[in-house]
Design a protein around this motif. Sequence first.
Motif, PDB file in Angstrom:
ATOM      1  N   MET A   1     -17.037  10.711  30.173  1.00  0.00           N
ATOM      2  CA  MET A   1     -18.371  10.137  30.039  1.00  0.00           C
ATOM      3  C   MET A   1     -19.362  11.000  30.769  1.00  0.00           C
TER       4      MET A   1
ATOM      5  N   VAL B   1     -12.603  11.939  25.120  1.00  0.00           N
ATOM      6  CA  VAL B   1     -13.191  11.521  26.400  1.00  0.00           C
ATOM      7  C   VAL B   1     -13.151  12.657  27.413  1.00  0.00           C
TER       8      VAL B   1
ATOM      9  N   ASP C   1     -16.062  14.753  26.836  1.00  0.00           N
ATOM     10  CA  ASP C   1     -17.270  14.064  27.285  1.00  0.00           C
ATOM     11  C   ASP C   1     -17.470  14.220  28.796  1.00  0.00           C
ATOM     12  N   ARG C   2     -16.381  14.216  29.530  1.00  0.00           N
ATOM     13  CA  ARG C   2     -16.452  14.262  30.994  1.00  0.00           C
ATOM     14  C   ARG C   2     -16.406  15.677  31.551  1.00  0.00           C
TER      15      ARG C   2
ATOM     16  N   SER D   1     -17.669   9.864  36.933  1.00  0.00           N
ATOM     17  CA  SER D   1     -17.096   8.530  36.991  1.00  0.00           C
ATOM     18  C   SER D   1     -15.990   8.489  38.043  1.00  0.00           C
TER      19      SER D   1
ATOM     20  N   GLN E   1     -11.104   5.172  31.883  1.00  0.00           N
ATOM     21  CA  GLN E   1     -12.267   5.750  31.238  1.00  0.00           C
ATOM     22  C   GLN E   1     -12.100   5.772  29.721  1.00  0.00           C
TER      23      GLN E   1
ATOM     24  N   GLN F   1     -12.617   2.247  28.425  1.00  0.00           N
ATOM     25  CA  GLN F   1     -14.024   1.856  28.480  1.00  0.00           C
ATOM     26  C   GLN F   1     -14.827   2.513  27.372  1.00  0.00           C
ATOM     27  N   GLU F   2     -14.627   3.814  27.202  1.00  0.00           N
ATOM     28  CA  GLU F   2     -15.386   4.541  26.193  1.00  0.00           C
ATOM     29  C   GLU F   2     -15.086   4.037  24.788  1.00  0.00           C
TER      30      GLU F   2
ATOM     31  N   ARG G   1     -21.594   9.858  24.326  1.00  0.00           N
ATOM     32  CA  ARG G   1     -20.183   9.626  23.959  1.00  0.00           C
ATOM     33  C   ARG G   1     -19.825  10.420  22.708  1.00  0.00           C
TER      34      ARG G   1
ATOM     35  N   ALA H   1     -16.007  10.735  22.250  1.00  0.00           N
ATOM     36  CA  ALA H   1     -15.313   9.484  21.921  1.00  0.00           C
ATOM     37  C   ALA H   1     -15.544   9.091  20.470  1.00  0.00           C
TER      38      ALA H   1
END
Length: 475
Positions: A1, A77, A80-81, A226, A233, A236-237, A377, A380
Amino acid sequence: MATLAEASDVRTKQALPASLKLGWGSGAFGVALLMNGVSGLILLFTASILQIEPWLAGLVIFLAKLIDVVTDPIVGVWSDRFESAKGRRRPFLFWGSITGAISFALIFTSPSFENQYLTAFYIFIVLSFYAIAYTIYNIPYMSMPAEMTDNYHERSSIHAYRMVFISLGSFVATAGVKVVLEALGKTEPSSYAIVGVGCAVLILISTMIAYFTTSSARFTQGAQKSTKSNAAQVVQEFNAVRSNKHFLRLISVKFAQLMGVQTAGAAFAYFFVQSLGRDFNILAIFGTTVTISTIIFAPLLVKFSQRYGKKNAYYLAAGVNILYALSWSLASEGEPLWSIVVRAAFVGIAFTGNVVMAMSMLTDIINADANRTGVRREGAFTALYSFVEKLTGAVGPLIVGFALSFAGFNNKLPFDVPQGGNVDTALLFSVSWLPALFGLVAIWILSGYKLTEQELQASGAQNSAQNEANKQEKS
């Protein structure tokens, strides 16, 4: 994220440089060759060249794709991070280029053991490696346009450039590969090995070009990290992504369409040889025509969407695809070349709409979500979208494999020896009736898609106003 970086608050309205679009789009050549080269030949190669029973070959292809259930969300993900001076996505392109090229070569140089189950196990291993390599490259790659621009119609333009390279990659995977196989001997394992290594080199060059030429592309950078675990994670995503009604509607449309496309693709080489009595050179002419048609219609369909809307452009492409699929029911052995070429020309419209409009709408959804939540996102969303593509790519050969086995297809005979009867019926079911049915389902689902340009602009303006208010409050 990653939260929205301050730099992304500035809504860029100018068109992206053509050089950047070309550079990014060039990667689609390798991706298309990687995907279509495997999906178009894998069932024929495993069943008729390696002589694995069709039902078992289809099952192995399907099981290897299940690894994407794990890898797609992780890579999505993760990208994304991920943070680096080269952007969140580009490092994945580098390693995906190398592993993707190697995996393609490994597939088509697979040995045939005396025990078909041992051969099937080997194929499962290399296909699993291929699935992971494809994920590492394609998910971050397809996430990039949502970061590169905020312009509604510019997203369609980006994917129109990509569409040209998809067409060229698909041309090599269909027309080029078929001509080479016909010349070298389409029933000889050594011919497929030569094709595998040659295409692997092209895949590596194309995907690496995209990596190097996108160094100047705009990308969003995480403003905070995060503290949650990777597993938490991911959950959540993907909870956030699956609650997005526009996205669920779009991937449902895509699933229905691709089920028809992948089922037809898995059976198409067999259909041309078995039912139409044609060789791979005619199939190459078909592929060449599709490529030319796609390049012509890509910009025209983008202009159509700018005037009448992306949804209506998608309707047009989906409707053409249904008519094309049903037309094969009228075909017979010795089908004249002109009628095959006409069908191929219509495929260009259907193919363009299926790729350009769907991906443009996906980037709209990603940006609308970012405007609403303040969270990027791309990975994701793209991971789930990509998984649907791969799932249909696994189910298509599974359906065709079982259909051929049920019809009594003899894989011990050279695959260019017509078997007629139930085999022809199974192939017609795969390339005509089932794709047409799935196309109708796709249109029905698409009718409920509601995200408009006005709604997207409103969410963007609201997000910009909120960011400006936050800045003033901090100052």
